[in-house]
Design a protein around this motif. Structure first.
Motif, PDB file in Angstrom:
ATOM      1  N   VAL A  54       6.736   3.251  -1.501  1.00  0.00           N
ATOM      2  CA  VAL A  54       5.704   2.260  -1.075  1.00  0.00           C
ATOM      3  C   VAL A  54       5.937   1.049  -2.126  1.00  0.00           C
ATOM      4  N   ASN A  57       8.925  -0.760  -1.194  1.00  0.00           N
ATOM      5  CA  ASN A  57       8.915  -1.423   0.021  1.00  0.00           C
ATOM      6  C   ASN A  57       7.758  -2.480   0.078  1.00  0.00           C
ATOM      7  N   GLY A  59       4.689  -2.220  -0.889  1.00  0.00           N
ATOM      8  CA  GLY A  59       3.259  -2.180  -0.352  1.00  0.00           C
ATOM      9  C   GLY A  59       2.319  -1.788  -1.410  1.00  0.00           C
ATOM     10  N   ARG A  60       0.971  -1.596  -1.271  1.00  0.00           N
ATOM     11  CA  ARG A  60       0.115  -1.492  -2.210  1.00  0.00           C
ATOM     12  C   ARG A  60       0.120   0.001  -2.785  1.00  0.00           C
ATOM     13  N   ASP A 258      -1.709   4.821   8.349  1.00  0.00           N
ATOM     14  CA  ASP A 258      -1.810   3.377   8.756  1.00  0.00           C
ATOM     15  C   ASP A 258      -1.808   3.368  10.118  1.00  0.00           C
ATOM     16  N   SER A 269      -1.722   2.290   2.491  1.00  0.00           N
ATOM     17  CA  SER A 269      -0.708   1.371   1.787  1.00  0.00           C
ATOM     18  C   SER A 269      -0.882  -0.052   2.557  1.00  0.00           C
ATOM     19  N   ALA A 270      -0.800   0.252   3.989  1.00  0.00           N
ATOM     20  CA  ALA A 270      -0.935  -0.916   4.870  1.00  0.00           C
ATOM     21  C   ALA A 270      -1.873  -0.825   5.981  1.00  0.00           C
ATOM     22  N   GLU A 306       1.243   8.421   3.338  1.00  0.00           N
ATOM     23  CA  GLU A 306       0.281   7.205   3.173  1.00  0.00           C
ATOM     24  C   GLU A 306      -1.471   7.308   2.707  1.00  0.00           C
TER      25      GLU A 306
END
Length: 330
Positions: A54, A57, A59-60, A258, A269-270, A306
């Motif tokens: 993540v 990539n 992401g958070r 997600d 994450s998204a 995720e």
């Protein structure tokens, strides 16, 4: 690094007032022993504590805490008899511990996870992967393929179905990430002369680039947009999935949280501003289980990706994920 079974994560109420069995998941879970054999699709949870993919990539992060959050959410669920191909099998659940990503070495964690997952498959268990970022998918597939090949089973016709807002078909740059696993699987399968056999439900067209859709079209990937995954679309989805699975030797089902609308799944994450309804995802899982029975297509592997407790609200994402996992195994 590996963390073995931790019984303290499996806690919940016990219904002692009933005059008949009323078990919950925390009451039937046991530590997985690699010497076990003939598990007959008994579910075996295996954690993948990693969000390095993540991070790569962009992401958070926070999904590394997902496996334990999922265990805690699963612990209090009502335990129902497990069936496989229409027959009631057993009353056991196993926990094989958690593989942890250390010092950003995601590839080493993926290798260890694949190795441990292969052991579960070889002993007849149904691995339930608890993520972690969606980089779990490359590790899951690698372990499953290794186990099936060792058993002399058909890998060429294995199917991979992803419920996800993202196709995750990005081309790895120098390293893989949470956005590359199905590209890695596709290219690996093609290198062996096999069809890609990849499908994705719940795709958000605005979150996937033209290059990804072009690659999907080139590899004959079956995908369906989020707007076409409503309750009214379930009959059409059923027909499409039957066609997708009709000549397959087995199924790997992976669920990215997600894909689900953010009010129901904020801890990802998204998060999806639109996303799928949890009811639709549950119904798709039920359809798949029934379809696998009818078509004699074994469900070899399930994982959930995720899960990010750092952004969850009232544990709603973990609770939803637990319900989805329950639908996969009961």
């Amino acid at each position: 690094m590996y963390t073995p079974f931790q019984s303290e994560l499996w806690q919940g109420r016990t219904d002692t007032e009933e005059d008949r069995p009323a078990p919950r998941w925390h009451e039937v879970v046991k530590a997985f022993d690699e010497d076990l054999k003939g598990l007959q699709q008994a579910p075996v949870v295996l954690g993948f504590s990693c969000d390095e993919g993540v991070r790569r990539n962009k992401g958070r992060t926070g999904a590394a805490d997902g496996p334990d959050a999922l265990r805690k959410a699963l612990a209090g669920l009502s335990w129902q008899p497990i069936t496989y191909l229409g027959a009631e099998l057993h009353d056991h659940l196993y926990d094989a511990g958690t593989v942890n990503c250390v010092a950003e070495d995601m590839e080493a964690a993926q290798l260890e996870y694949a190795h441990r997952l292969a052991h579960i498959v070889q002993r007849g268990g149904l691995p339930i992967g608890l993520g972690g970022g969606h980089e779990i998918a490359w590790a899951s597939y690698s372990g499953l393929e290794a186990a099936l090949r060792q058993q002399g089973k058909d890998v060429a016709n294995l199917a991979v179905l992803n419920i996800d807002a993202h196709l995750d078909l990005r081309k790895p740059a120098e390293q893989g990430s949470s956005g590359t696993p199905f590209r890695q699987i596709a290219e690996h399968r093609e290198s062996h002369g096999w069809e890609v056999n990849y499908g994705c439900l719940g795709v958000n067209p605005s979150a996937n680039t033209r290059a990804l859709f072009d690659f999907a079209a080139d590899k004959d990937v079956y995908w369906r947009a989020d707007l076409d995954c409503t309750e009214l679309d379930l009959p059409a989805i059923d027909l499409a999935l039957r066609d997708f699975l009709s000549d397959k030797s087995g199924l790997y089902l992976t669920i990215c949280l997600d894909a689900i609308s953010a009010p129901f799944a904020p801890g990802v994450s998204a998060p999806s501003a639109l996303g799928l309804s949890p009811n639709v995802v549950l119904r798709i899982i039920h359809q798949l289980r029934q379809m696998c029975d009818e078509l004699s297509v074994p469900l070899y592997l399930v994982d959930v990706a995720e899960m990010n407790p750092r952004f969850d609200i009232d544990g709603r994402t973990a609770k939803l994920a637990a319900r989805l996992i329950q639908a996969c195994v009961e």
